[in-house]
Each structure stands twice: as structure tokens, then as C-alpha cells.
Design a protein around this motif. Sequence first.
Motif, short mmCIF file in Angstrom:
data_model
loop_
_atom_site.label_atom_id
_atom_site.label_comp_id
_atom_site.label_asym_id
_atom_site.label_seq_id
_atom_site.Cartn_x
_atom_site.Cartn_y
_atom_site.Cartn_z
N THR A 183 0.35 4.07 1.17
CA THR A 183 0.29 4.82 2.43
C THR A 183 1.37 4.41 3.43
OG1 THR A 183 -1.49 3.28 2.91
CG2 THR A 183 -2.11 5.56 2.48
N THR A 184 1.85 3.19 3.35
CA THR A 184 2.86 2.76 4.33
C THR A 184 4.24 2.56 3.70
OG1 THR A 184 2.21 0.47 3.95
CG2 THR A 184 1.28 1.56 5.88
N LEU A 211 0.84 -1.19 0.00
CA LEU A 211 0.00 0.00 0.00
C LEU A 211 0.88 1.24 0.00
CD1 LEU A 211 -2.53 -1.22 2.72
CD2 LEU A 211 -2.97 -1.06 0.27
N ARG A 240 12.38 2.21 7.36
CA ARG A 240 12.77 1.18 8.33
C ARG A 240 13.81 0.23 7.72
NH1 ARG A 240 8.96 -3.62 10.61
NH2 ARG A 240 10.49 -4.54 12.01
N LYS A 282 7.28 4.65 5.00
CA LYS A 282 7.63 4.27 6.36
C LYS A 282 8.43 2.95 6.36
CE LYS A 282 5.09 3.65 10.66
NZ LYS A 282 3.72 3.47 11.18
N ARG A 283 7.96 2.03 5.53
CA ARG A 283 8.62 0.72 5.47
C ARG A 283 10.01 0.84 4.84
NH1 ARG A 283 5.14 -2.85 2.11
NH2 ARG A 283 6.46 -4.56 2.85
#
Lengths: 357, 307
Positions: A221-222, A219, A229, A225-226
Motif C-alpha cells: 500500500t505504501t 507493505l 519519494r 509512494k516510497r
Amino acid sequence: MLQPKSVKEVQEAVNTASTAMLIRGGGTKTALSTSSGNETVIDLSNLSGILEYRPEEFTFTALSGTPLENIIEMLEENGQWLPFDPPMAKVGATIGGTLATGLSGPGRYRFGGARDFILGVKWISGVGEMLSGGAQVVKNVAGFDFPKLMIGSLGRLGVISEITLKVFPKMNSFGTVEWDCGGIVDAVDFVKDMTRTPIDLFALDLDPDGIVRARLGGLSTTLNKRLARLSEYRDGANIILGDGELHLWEQLREFLWLPNDCSLIKVPITPDLIPQLDAYLADSQSHRKYSVGGNIAWIGWSGTTQDIDTLLSELGLGGLLIIGDPGTHWLGTSSVITIFADKVKRAFDAEGRFLPL
Amino acid sequence: MTSNHVMGIKAVLPDGNLVELGGPSLENIGPDLVGLFVGSEGLFGIALEITLRLLPIPEAYRTVLAAYTSMELAGNAVAAIVASGLLPGAMEIMDNLTVQAVEESVNAGYPVDAGAVLIVELEGESSAVEEEFVNLQEIINISSAYNVRSARNEIERDLIWKGRKGAFGALGKISPAYIVQDGVVPRNQLGAALAEIDNLSQEYGVRVANVFHAGDGNLHPNVLFDNREDGMLEKAEALADEIVKMCVRRGGAITGEHGVGMEKRHLMTDMFSDQDINQMLKLTTEIDPNGIANSGKMFPVDRVSGI
């Protein structure tokens, strides 16, 4: 060369062939699809078309000569895809040729390879009989798993005529993190660490110069962020997004790095053996890529087939010549032709109507 | 499925030969003999060593229990989840009879009046699962579930699964005997297949409790009967057969994960043509000419002796 346009014409072709049959799809894998003697070539590029596609069911059935490009396009329109990244679509590979060769691209890492997506198969035996195995549902253990057996069979157990595959919803965004580990040894160590990460890596490849690439999909949206990380796993991470990212993986999937005068060899391997193989290949200045978490070496070889055969043997590795001169395709310590494979060949082609495995 | 995780097999063939198929790499060349060996029900010999692909334990789970007034509504919810592009690790449906049995047995807190209970579990890395969970909740919220429960911690997750995992045992509480059936239908046939099972159950006057892996169309209709009553076993078996034949008629398979064995060998001809079965038999004859490896499994007896 015979060019059947229907399953019935395939049966007729099989029945009229007077020499051992060589089956050809799009002809992209020259070492496996070019006649080297007096074989009867059966070209399936006219045996093309989607027989059934139910997007809500996430399955389709196609004639084996259907170009991958057509299938990819059809799936794309419905937000679906074959996540195993079937290679050489842009140069005309067919679905049948891809499965008969058993080729998967970098995306094989996350969801499995061609073998894990095939559900059903129909083929024409050496005596012109239409046979089938598997089913059109995503789960089935009835009878022997003939669909899997046909993966990698090179069309030498029968002429694959129809294939049913499952498909997946396509992830709506992708991103890649790239690190320069400085050399192959450190890169292999890092790849081994990365195979244990809880982050769902879609693909994990490495280059001989020590570049490691991990691809994420999911997705939008994430995704950022991933990726952030994932970047923390090692200093010097470089995040690649957008068209550049798509192109990066396309050139791996399509072997755009392979010079025209080189043959292409697929070598199943484990990460631990890569540094040793790579040292030999570096000596001969060969082109090469390591894919699927260090489980495949793709070698672009400019020397003789005999030389790479010897080299692989010394390392205890086996290889399949995909692009190159026809004749000898199993290279190295070919564990392919086992007693078991012989029995299978006899059960499927007792009369030797197709070329030997 | 099992086969997707098997990388290598060392096996002894019925003629005493030792073979190594596949190996330590995820990739292979040549015909997929590992794939062929898996699921061969012992007819190709004995597997001695097996190399498996392991995966990291998912970092996070999100488990949702949703209750519906009917199986059809639960089935529609599954269709909506599948269509959304989510890939849940598990999607399980249990019917009212199963829910009642489960509650009587393990007390998992399922609504006993539910026509169907759906369990959906997402798994993977935390941030992805959290985002997918938002999407899943939206789908469930408009799916006409009348009772929705999301596990807030590991204990609540275990409780949701305790019911499902105890379902087969729990059926023993409401019936002295039962047949666990295993069939597959295309996912878009789930609703119609369940309705037909219901009709067949009434026609036979035999209760059927349904548990199934909804994500892949794999049904487990459990045919409940009293084995102390004369003729009931035969009746239950006949119903179980009818159900599987119905699966095949709808484009499915006679077994999704339990295998053929002896119980279903007579149903192979419903799914495969004579020629297809002959090809399988040719292979067993080549590998095991004396018929010493687990013979009697998978093929109708008359077909084996006929070759």
C-alpha cells in the motif's frame, strides 16, 4: 570422500580420518570445498533436514547440509525468509556452507548478514566431541558467542552439524529505483549520500559503469509512494517493479553475471576505496559488482590468483577466493590470520585435525 | 543487540599483544572474531578502540500504550503483533506492581488498575510507519485492551516512555532493595513463564515486579525484598535463581543482555554441558594462560581452578 548421513556418522568420520579434514557442503564454493592434496574430504550433503521449525517463534534449526533452497521454500510457505539473501541457493548451496563461508547477499544491507541471524550452533570437534554454543532464543548473551565465531570459519574450527537461525516476516512487495550516475566516482558519492537517507533501503548496490540501485521492501500500500519519494533524490530515476525486479536481484544473489571461466572473490571494502580498486579492475577488464552500500566488492577474475593477490595487497585490501582453484584462499593483505585467530584455532583444534585457517 | 553494530575492535590481549579485529567495512572474511570478542566479559583482554555502525535517526515514531486486565492478554497481543509481520522497534510489558510503582514515582499516566501495560513503538520512514500504524491499531483494537492511548506528539511519546524508563528506579519506592533478573524464554513460552514466576513468587512469599522486552522474550523479573531482614537477601537470591533455571528449562537462556559476570557464573552449568564449558575454558586458557584478564567472571569457580 566420506559422506556421513547422521551426526553420529560425522563423529565416526572425524575419528577415522587419517589426514587433515576438509569439510564440504553443496560444493558450490569450489575454492573452499575441493581437495587439493591428500585431505580427507567430509561431504555433508547427506547430513540434511530441518530438525525444528516454529513459525510463530521465527526460528528454525537445521542440519548443516540442508540445501538453502529447501529452507527458503519452507519459510516462504509461512510468509517468512532470511533477509540476508543467502547466495547461490539455486545452484545447491547448503545452510552450513553459507554460514561457514560467511556469505550474505545484497539484503545484508538493511537487517545485517549471516552473522546477525545465527542463534545457536552445534559442531563436532577434531576429536569427535559434539559441542554447542548459543541458544535457540533470539536474545542471549550467556557464554562466548561461538555461533558468530563459526561464521566464516570455513569448517576449520570444527564440523558444523546443526544451526539455529532466526528468520523474519517476508515483506509483501518490493521495488527498485535505478540511476545512471555516469561513472564509478559519481556513483560512489551518490551511494554515500544514500546511506544517510531516512528512507529504509533494503539493498543498495552499484555497478562499475555508474548504475546505482536502491531496493525498497514493505507493505504494498505504501510502496509506490516510497519509490516516488526515493526517485526524487536524483534526476533520471528509473523505477523497476514486478518479475523484472525480482530477477534483477536474483542475478546478483546468484552471481549470474559471473562468466564460467572466472573465479569469484569476495573483498570487504569501504565506499571510498572503490574508485581506486575499480580503476585497476577496469584495466584488466574484470567483471565486478559492488554491493551492500559499497561494503563488498565481488570480483570475477580471469587472471591468475597470484595477480589478484598482488593487486589486493597493493591496495591494502583482503579477499576470499570462493570459486576457483583450491589452495590459496586468503588473498591480499590477509588480516584474517592474526595472533588472536591462531589462539582460537589452537583452542578449537590443537591437534590440527582440520586444515589450517 | 550491541554485537550487531560492532564492526571493528582494537584490543590488547592478556599477553600484551595488540590485535585489530574486523575493520571499517560492514562485511568481513574469516571467522567472526569481532563477534567472538563482543560479550566476552573482559576475559579476552581490553578493548581500546571500537568501530560502530550508525543508523540514521528514524524519521517517524508511532507509540501506543495499551492496558490489559491480565499479563496473559498483553502477551497474546504481542503474539498477534509478531504474527502480523510488523517489526516494531520496541514492545515492552510491565505488570501491575511495576505500573503502580511507576505511577507513584513518575506519574506517566498509566492506568494503575491495569493487570499489564503494553508499549509498542513503530519507527522508520513516515509513510511506512503511518501505514503500519493502521495495521497495529487494528490488532490492538481486537486484542481486548480496555484502555488504549496513542502518542499524538513528541511530548506524549516522552511521557509514555518516561514510565518505562523510570521503572527500575521507581521500584525503589516500593521496596528497600531488589534484584534485577534477566532471563530469556522462547516467545511462545512467555505466558507460561510469567504464570510460573507468579507461582514461585507466592511460594517464596517474595514479591516480583515484571518488566520485559516482549518482542524477544527477554524477561526482567525484579525480585523485591527487605535487605534489613535477616535471611531475606538469600531468599531473594534463591528465587531469582529459580526463575532463571525455569527460563532454561523452557528452552531459553540465563541472560539476554546483562551478561553472566559473577552473579550468574554458577548458573552456566544449567545452560551448558560440561564439554561446552570446557571448550570455553580452553579458549580462555589459550588467550590468557595466567588468568589475569577479569578472572572470576562467567565461569563457576570450581571449574576454573579445575582446569
